[in-house]
Motif scaffolding. Structure first.
Motif, short mmCIF file in Angstrom:
data_model
loop_
_atom_site.label_atom_id
_atom_site.label_comp_id
_atom_site.label_asym_id
_atom_site.label_seq_id
_atom_site.Cartn_x
_atom_site.Cartn_y
_atom_site.Cartn_z
N VAL A 208 0.84 -1.20 0.00
CA VAL A 208 0.00 0.00 0.00
C VAL A 208 0.88 1.25 0.00
CG1 VAL A 208 -1.81 1.23 1.26
CG2 VAL A 208 -1.81 -1.28 1.21
N ILE B 233 -2.51 4.54 3.31
CA ILE B 233 -2.77 3.37 4.17
C ILE B 233 -4.15 3.46 4.84
CG2 ILE B 233 -2.08 2.15 6.28
CD1 ILE B 233 0.82 2.53 5.37
N GLU B 234 -4.47 4.59 5.45
CA GLU B 234 -5.75 4.70 6.15
C GLU B 234 -6.92 4.59 5.18
OE1 GLU B 234 -6.09 4.39 9.40
OE2 GLU B 234 -3.91 4.21 9.39
N TRP C 211 -6.89 2.95 2.34
CA TRP C 211 -6.96 1.55 1.93
C TRP C 211 -7.60 0.69 3.03
CZ3 TRP C 211 -4.70 -2.83 4.09
CH2 TRP C 211 -4.95 -4.00 3.37
N LYS C 212 -7.25 0.96 4.30
CA LYS C 212 -7.83 0.19 5.40
C LYS C 212 -9.35 0.32 5.42
CE LYS C 212 -4.02 0.07 8.72
NZ LYS C 212 -3.57 0.57 10.04
N VAL D 66 -10.61 -1.77 2.38
CA VAL D 66 -10.49 -3.22 2.54
C VAL D 66 -11.45 -3.72 3.62
CG1 VAL D 66 -8.57 -3.42 4.21
CG2 VAL D 66 -8.86 -5.14 2.42
N ASN D 67 -11.62 -2.96 4.69
CA ASN D 67 -12.58 -3.37 5.72
C ASN D 67 -14.00 -3.40 5.16
OD1 ASN D 67 -11.40 -3.96 8.46
ND2 ASN D 67 -10.32 -2.09 7.93
N LEU E 235 -6.71 -10.61 7.88
CA LEU E 235 -5.96 -9.47 7.37
C LEU E 235 -4.76 -9.27 8.29
CD1 LEU E 235 -5.58 -6.89 5.64
CD2 LEU E 235 -7.18 -5.75 7.20
N GLN F 187 -0.76 -7.23 8.82
CA GLN F 187 0.22 -6.22 8.43
C GLN F 187 1.59 -6.78 8.76
OE1 GLN F 187 0.05 -2.47 10.60
NE2 GLN F 187 0.87 -1.37 8.84
N LYS G 10 5.55 -1.69 7.33
CA LYS G 10 4.21 -1.21 7.65
C LYS G 10 3.35 -0.92 6.43
CE LYS G 10 5.63 3.60 8.27
NZ LYS G 10 5.68 4.72 9.20
N HIS G 11 3.92 -1.03 5.22
CA HIS G 11 3.18 -0.80 3.99
C HIS G 11 2.72 -2.11 3.33
CE1 HIS G 11 6.15 2.60 4.30
NE2 HIS G 11 4.98 3.16 4.56
N PHE H 193 0.69 -5.61 3.46
CA PHE H 193 -0.44 -6.28 4.09
C PHE H 193 -0.71 -7.58 3.35
CE2 PHE H 193 -0.79 -1.83 4.94
CZ PHE H 193 -1.27 -1.74 6.24
#
Length: 130
Positions: A30, A35-36, A38-39, A42-43, A60, A62, A67-68, A70
């Motif tokens: 990501v 990131i936020e 995408w989260k 994806v959620n 899911l 990480q 941290k990028h 997943f």
């Protein structure tokens, strides 16, 4: 305890139950600044996936060192990738797919896995497939 007629004991006395689940392992790199976003996306897609009749589970993760990065581990009661694609390309998934290029650093890396075995602490069950 497994009460399935397809379950049987393997030579070690543990339960053996073949599985025909379709299993996906998907790596997603990501974009750091997305990131936020995408989260959230994806959620949303996972919540919708969970309503599908063929859905079994989705994990899911990480990466602990990146941290990028997943990963998704999905299990579906589908006989093939072709059947999955035919049955699962619903509007919620199409909307998610349309967002991915802008959210990811590079195309996702999907793999189809074959379950060889599964062990769970405390339940005395090991599941293995040929």
């Amino acid at each position: 305890m497994i009460n399935s007629p397809s379950a049987m004991l393997n030579p070690s006395g543990k339960y053996f139950m073949p599985t025909e689940d379709l299993i996906f392992y998907v790596k997603l790199h990501v974009r750091p600044d997305r990131i936020e976003e995408w989260k959230v996306a994806v959620n949303t897609v996972i919540e919708e996936m969970a309503k599908e009749q063929a859905f079994i589970s989705c994990d899911l993760h990480q990466d602990a060192n990146d941290k990028h990065l997943f990963t998704l581990y999905e299990r579906w009661a589908e006989p093939s990738v072709e059947a999955f694609l035919k049955n699962q390309m619903k509007p919620y998934r199409v909307a998610y797919e349309a967002k991915l290029e802008a959210l990811l650093q590079r195309p996702r890396e999907p793999q189809v896995l074959k379950l060889l075995g599964q062990w769970r602490k405390g339940d005395g069950i090991s599941i293995a497939a040929g």
